[in-house]
Design a protein around this motif. Structure first.
Motif, short mmCIF file in Angstrom:
data_model
loop_
_atom_site.label_atom_id
_atom_site.label_comp_id
_atom_site.label_asym_id
_atom_site.label_seq_id
_atom_site.Cartn_x
_atom_site.Cartn_y
_atom_site.Cartn_z
N THR A 180 4.66 91.33 -144.40
CA THR A 180 4.34 92.40 -143.44
C THR A 180 3.67 93.57 -144.15
N LYS A 181 4.13 93.91 -145.33
CA LYS A 181 3.49 94.97 -146.10
C LYS A 181 2.06 94.58 -146.45
N SER A 204 -5.34 86.06 -143.99
CA SER A 204 -4.65 85.08 -144.83
C SER A 204 -3.14 85.15 -144.65
N VAL A 205 -2.64 86.22 -144.06
CA VAL A 205 -1.21 86.38 -143.82
C VAL A 205 -0.82 85.84 -142.44
N LEU A 206 -1.77 85.88 -141.49
CA LEU A 206 -1.48 85.48 -140.12
C LEU A 206 -1.42 83.96 -139.98
N ASP A 207 -0.57 83.52 -139.09
CA ASP A 207 -0.40 82.08 -138.87
C ASP A 207 -1.53 81.55 -138.00
N PRO A 208 -2.35 80.62 -138.51
CA PRO A 208 -3.44 80.07 -137.69
C PRO A 208 -2.94 79.28 -136.49
N GLU A 296 5.25 94.46 -134.93
CA GLU A 296 6.43 93.58 -134.96
C GLU A 296 5.99 92.18 -135.35
N THR A 297 6.57 91.67 -136.41
CA THR A 297 6.21 90.35 -136.92
C THR A 297 7.46 89.49 -137.05
N GLU A 298 7.24 88.19 -137.24
CA GLU A 298 8.37 87.29 -137.49
C GLU A 298 7.94 86.17 -138.43
N LEU A 299 8.80 85.91 -139.38
CA LEU A 299 8.63 84.75 -140.24
C LEU A 299 9.55 83.67 -139.66
N ALA A 300 8.95 82.78 -138.88
CA ALA A 300 9.73 81.80 -138.12
C ALA A 300 10.23 80.67 -139.01
N ARG A 311 3.55 81.96 -143.32
CA ARG A 311 2.63 82.78 -142.53
C ARG A 311 3.40 83.53 -141.45
N LEU A 312 2.85 84.68 -141.06
CA LEU A 312 3.52 85.54 -140.10
C LEU A 312 3.02 85.31 -138.67
N LEU A 313 3.95 85.43 -137.75
CA LEU A 313 3.61 85.54 -136.33
C LEU A 313 3.61 87.03 -135.98
N VAL A 314 2.58 87.47 -135.27
CA VAL A 314 2.55 88.86 -134.79
C VAL A 314 3.04 88.84 -133.35
#
Length: 375
Positions: A180-181, A204-208, A296-300, A311-314
């Motif tokens: 997230t940072k 590159s951080v966001l989940d495709p 708000e993000t989540e590492l599922a 990867r992060l979900l926004v």
């Protein structure tokens, strides 16, 4: 000495008896006063002891020094002390902050005024206090701004201590915080992003596998519009119009985490970024754009959901942008300068303090175009 002169003195020269007696008494007194006196036995002993000590070199230096010399030394010492005191008083008069504490009640010292604030650890309950009404310059771009005491850049994004959340281990929580940072830094602080370049590190951080978000963000960069403007997530300035003053962006906010809805850890980031800018045409006028973002993000959990590991979900993002045109939607922030007429639409919302982090912006839709009370 009391015998009266014989009678062979010339006639008429005899002295009266009372005058002669007074003369006799005065003469005897003077003789007794001027006659040598033999010192007492104690005086002779002291004299002999001092002579012996003097011969052996035991007499303290200056014991024979006349009192006038000692008095002169004292006067010299007090003169030197007076000069030192006078210099000290002059220095304190010119700069009272040299004294410890605040004995004159003049407020915080100059050093205290620019001392960085501690990291934000809880939601603020009010806006920052008023600052001196100073005009920002190329050399002092944060003059007159509460952000002067904020942290520089990513130093202002302080991660909380990671702890396990339910079944999510500590290392997964730490990974979610760091990702997230990285997203915040790439979207709001990276020099390339601020110059209007594509924020590759953020993608590159966001989940495709969250195609609605990733696809929409890509389209907003290619073809920005009022309904799909990349400044909703990315801070970007048109390099042909605006340049950043210096290389410091002031940052303040906090990050929290809890158990997520996708079997992982959810992170909430609430940060304000202050950008000092000037025109790209070489003008020396400086203004500031203030952007607050709530993300708000989540590492599922990839074992339970169809997500990309690491990867992060926004889940949600919102923004509050101060001192930027509300009527231009070309994918860039457009700061307003005091010397020029505002190019934005007529204000339709209330006047707000962009530094007030105690306000809730989560339900804002960006439709209202208000004014800022300070920049």
């Amino acid at each position: 000495m009391s015998a009266k002169p014989s009678g062979d003195q010339p006639p008429g020269s005899e002295l009266p008896d009372d005058v002669w007696e007074q003369f006799t008494r005065d003469t005897e007194r003077d003789i007794r006063t001027s006659a040598p006196k033999e010192p007492s036995a104690r005086a002779r002993m002291v004299t002999e002891r001092l002579r012996a000590q003097d011969a052996r070199g035991e007499v303290p230096p200056g014991w024979r020094t006349p009192s006038v010399r000692r008095e002169k030394g004292r006067r010299t010492l007090w003169t030197a002390v007076g000069v030192v005191v006078a210099v000290a008083v002059a220095l304190v008069a010119l700069k009272p902050s040299l004294l410890p504490g605040d004995p004159f009640g003049t407020g915080e010292s100059e050093a205290a005024e620019v001392r960085p604030l501690p990291a934000e650890s809880a939601p603020p309950t009010a806006a920052p206090g008023a600052s001196d009404p100073e005009t920002p310059t190329l050399d002092e771009p944060f003059a007159g701004s509460p952000a002067l005491r904020w942290a520089d850049g990513e130093d202002g994004i302080v991660l909380p201590e990671a702890k396990a959340v339910g079944a999510v281990p500590k290392d997964r929580v730490e990974q979610a915080l760091k990702l997230t940072k990285r997203l915040l830094v790439s979207a709001n602080l990276a020099p390339g992003t601020l110059r209007g370049e594509r924020p590759e590190a953020a993608f590159s951080v966001l989940d495709p596998k969250q195609p609605d978000l990733v696809g929409r963000l890509g389209a907003s960069l290619r073809s920005p519009s009022e309904k799909n403007d990349p400044v909703g997530l990315f801070s970007r300035f048109d390099p042909d119009e605006i340049r950043l003053v210096g290389d410091v962006v002031k940052t303040r906010g906090r990050m929290t985490f809890e158990k997520g809805a996708q079997g992982g850890v959810a992170v909430r980031a609430d940060y304000t970024f202050v950008y000092p800018v000037s025109r790209a045409d070489g003008s020396t006028e400086v203004t500031r754009t203030i952007v607050r973002r709530v993300l708000e993000t989540e590492l599922a959990d990839p074992a339970r959901y169809r997500v990309t590991p690491g990867r992060l979900l926004v889940m949600k993002y919102d923004q509050d942008i101060g001192n930027s045109s509300c009527s231009v939607h070309d994918g860039y922030l457009h700061p307003g300068f005091p010397s020029s007429a505002s190019a934005s639409a007529a204000p339709s919302g209330p006047a707000v303090d962009p530094y007030d982090r105690s306000r809730d912006i989560e339900n804002g839709d960006g439709a209202d175009c208000g004014t800022v009370t300070r920049t």
